[in-house]
Design a protein around this motif. Structure first.
Motif, short mmCIF file in Angstrom:
data_model
loop_
_atom_site.label_atom_id
_atom_site.label_comp_id
_atom_site.label_asym_id
_atom_site.label_seq_id
_atom_site.Cartn_x
_atom_site.Cartn_y
_atom_site.Cartn_z
N UNK A 40 5.71 -5.25 -8.82
CA UNK A 40 4.96 -4.12 -9.34
C UNK A 40 4.28 -3.40 -8.18
N UNK A 41 4.42 -2.08 -8.14
CA UNK A 41 3.85 -1.29 -7.05
C UNK A 41 3.38 0.06 -7.58
N UNK A 42 2.07 0.20 -7.69
CA UNK A 42 1.51 1.47 -8.18
C UNK A 42 1.65 2.59 -7.16
N UNK A 43 2.08 2.22 -5.93
CA UNK A 43 2.31 3.22 -4.89
C UNK A 43 3.80 3.42 -4.62
N UNK A 44 4.62 3.10 -5.60
CA UNK A 44 6.07 3.28 -5.46
C UNK A 44 6.35 4.73 -5.09
N UNK A 45 7.27 4.93 -4.13
CA UNK A 45 7.47 6.29 -3.63
C UNK A 45 8.90 6.50 -3.14
N UNK A 46 9.22 7.75 -2.87
CA UNK A 46 10.54 8.10 -2.36
C UNK A 46 10.79 7.45 -1.00
N UNK A 47 9.82 7.46 -0.07
CA UNK A 47 10.06 6.77 1.21
C UNK A 47 10.34 5.28 1.03
N UNK A 48 9.63 4.60 0.14
CA UNK A 48 9.87 3.17 -0.07
C UNK A 48 11.27 2.93 -0.62
N UNK A 49 11.65 3.78 -1.55
CA UNK A 49 12.97 3.65 -2.16
C UNK A 49 14.07 3.87 -1.12
N UNK A 50 13.89 4.88 -0.27
CA UNK A 50 14.87 5.19 0.77
C UNK A 50 15.01 4.04 1.76
N UNK A 80 0.82 -1.21 0.00
CA UNK A 80 0.00 0.00 0.00
C UNK A 80 0.85 1.25 0.00
N UNK A 81 0.21 2.43 0.10
CA UNK A 81 0.93 3.70 0.01
C UNK A 81 1.86 3.95 1.18
N UNK A 82 2.96 4.62 0.91
CA UNK A 82 3.86 5.14 1.92
C UNK A 82 4.25 6.53 1.44
N UNK A 83 3.46 7.51 1.87
CA UNK A 83 3.57 8.85 1.30
C UNK A 83 4.76 9.64 1.87
N UNK A 84 5.26 10.54 1.06
CA UNK A 84 6.28 11.49 1.48
C UNK A 84 5.63 12.52 2.39
N UNK A 85 6.18 12.70 3.58
CA UNK A 85 5.62 13.66 4.53
C UNK A 85 6.59 14.82 4.72
N UNK A 86 6.11 16.02 4.40
CA UNK A 86 6.92 17.21 4.58
C UNK A 86 8.06 17.32 3.57
N UNK A 87 9.03 18.14 3.91
CA UNK A 87 10.21 18.30 3.06
C UNK A 87 11.14 17.12 3.27
N UNK A 88 12.19 17.05 2.46
CA UNK A 88 13.17 15.97 2.61
C UNK A 88 13.77 15.98 4.02
N UNK A 89 14.11 17.17 4.48
CA UNK A 89 14.70 17.28 5.80
C UNK A 89 13.75 16.82 6.89
N UNK A 90 12.48 17.21 6.78
CA UNK A 90 11.48 16.80 7.76
C UNK A 90 11.25 15.29 7.72
N UNK A 91 11.22 14.76 6.54
CA UNK A 91 11.03 13.31 6.38
C UNK A 91 12.16 12.55 7.04
N UNK A 92 13.40 12.96 6.76
CA UNK A 92 14.56 12.26 7.30
C UNK A 92 14.63 12.39 8.83
N UNK A 93 14.29 13.56 9.34
CA UNK A 93 14.44 13.81 10.77
C UNK A 93 13.27 13.31 11.61
#
Length: 318
Positions: free
Chosen positions: A163-173, A134-147
């Motif tokens: 296959x993931x239609x909810x592929x995201x920056x948080x999942x990749x990280x 399922x989704x794992x959304x990016x929250x806030x700016x990059x700095x806020x997300x990391x911290x």
């Protein structure tokens, strides 16, 4: 071995006796699904009739899909609804094969899944723990997300990417971070670049796998086609004889290459990804890897084999 080995002979150009001889050269059929038998929820014209006719003539029939979004049970339901006479044992899927791969290795940690419930349900069936699809959304700016928002689990022993239609920056990280541990397994259900869709490009699992591979600086274990491991059990259990097995596909770098890698005969259909124009380029290429993509025989679509199938049985002409 097929007399048409890597010639890309158009079956529609053959006579009835030649078709009959070709049909008698194999006992088992392994067919790709998307782009060969159906496209999304619609069966391709005549495909079910051809597969059912081959089964009626005594061929062993298997469906082999790189689509990791469905369980074998779901694929069985879909196939039956579309008119294909199949069984769950005759379905080879990357989601099921991924779960089996981990189970066979007595995997006892948790899996970080980039994919759908097709993967997580197959993991459930064999008792392997995992993260949710399922989704794992990016929250806030990059700095806020990391911290503030990035939290890594300590019990992850494998990253599975499908296959993931909810592929995201948080999942990749998270995936790349887990994979910084060399003991963490990196598994790709498949590396299909895109789905066969008319007038539209839909990214496939390979697009997500390559992103993770680049970020993690690691290559994955690929479960699906063209890795011969996906058919290993069929060969080891002598359910199929490679030289008397026909692989049908629309994508040369997965389906036809799987056939090459396993020693199967191969049939390319033009109803999906690759066409005769692609084959012409591979024939001209000096790259030996391109030569492996050239099929033995060709059809514009699988359904076009039906008249020849019927006539070859009756001994008539078409």
């Amino acid at each position: 071995m097929s007399i048409y080995k890597q010639t890309c002979t158009n079956l529609l150009d053959l006579s009835v006796p030649q078709i009959s001889s070709w049909l008698s050269s194999f006992d088992s059929v392994i067919s790709d699904c998307d782009g060969v038998l159906w496209i999304y929820g619609k069966a391709l014209n005549g495909a079910a009739d051809v597969m059912n006719q081959l089964k009626a003539q005594g061929k062993n029939i298997y469906f082999c899909t790189n689509n990791s979004t469905k369980t074998r049970a779901e694929l069985l339901t879909k196939g039956l609804e579309l008119g294909f006479q199949i069984t769950e044992e005759g379905i080879i899927s990357t989601a099921h094969a991924t779960a089996a791969y981990l189970k066979q290795r007595n995997f006892d940690k948790r899996v970080f899944v980039i994919g759908t419930e097709g993967i997580t349900q197959e993991l459930d069936f064999v008792g392997i723990r995992h993260t949710k699809a399922g989704p794992d959304y990016m929250q806030g700016t990059l700095g806020e997300f990391m911290a503030q928002h990035l939290k890594l689990d300590t019990d992850i022993g494998a990253v599975v990417v499908g296959f993931d239609e909810h592929f995201s920056f948080p999942k990749m990280t998270k995936a790349a971070s887990y994979l910084s541990d060399p003991n963490c397994l990196f598994i790709a259900t498949n590396t299909d670049e895109r789905f066969p869709m008319p007038n539209l490009v839909v990214p496939g699992s390979g697009s997500f796998v390559r992103a993770i591979e680049t970020c993690a600086e690691r290559a994955p274990i690929v479960i699906g086609k063209p890795n011969p491991a996906i058919c290993e059990s069929l060969i080891k259990q002598k359910k199929i004889n490679p030289s008397r097995t026909l692989m049908i596909g629309d994508r040369a770098n997965t389906d036809i290459l799987l056939g090459y890698n396993c020693g199967f005969q191969t049939l390319l259909v033009g109803s999906g990804i690759h066409q005769l124009s692609d084959v012409a380029q591979w024939k001209k290429s000096s790259n030996p890897e391109d030569k492996k993509l050239i099929p033995d025989v060709y059809l514009p679509s699988l359904g076009e084999l039906l008249p020849a199938l019927v006539e070859s049985q009756s001994g008539g002409s078409y």
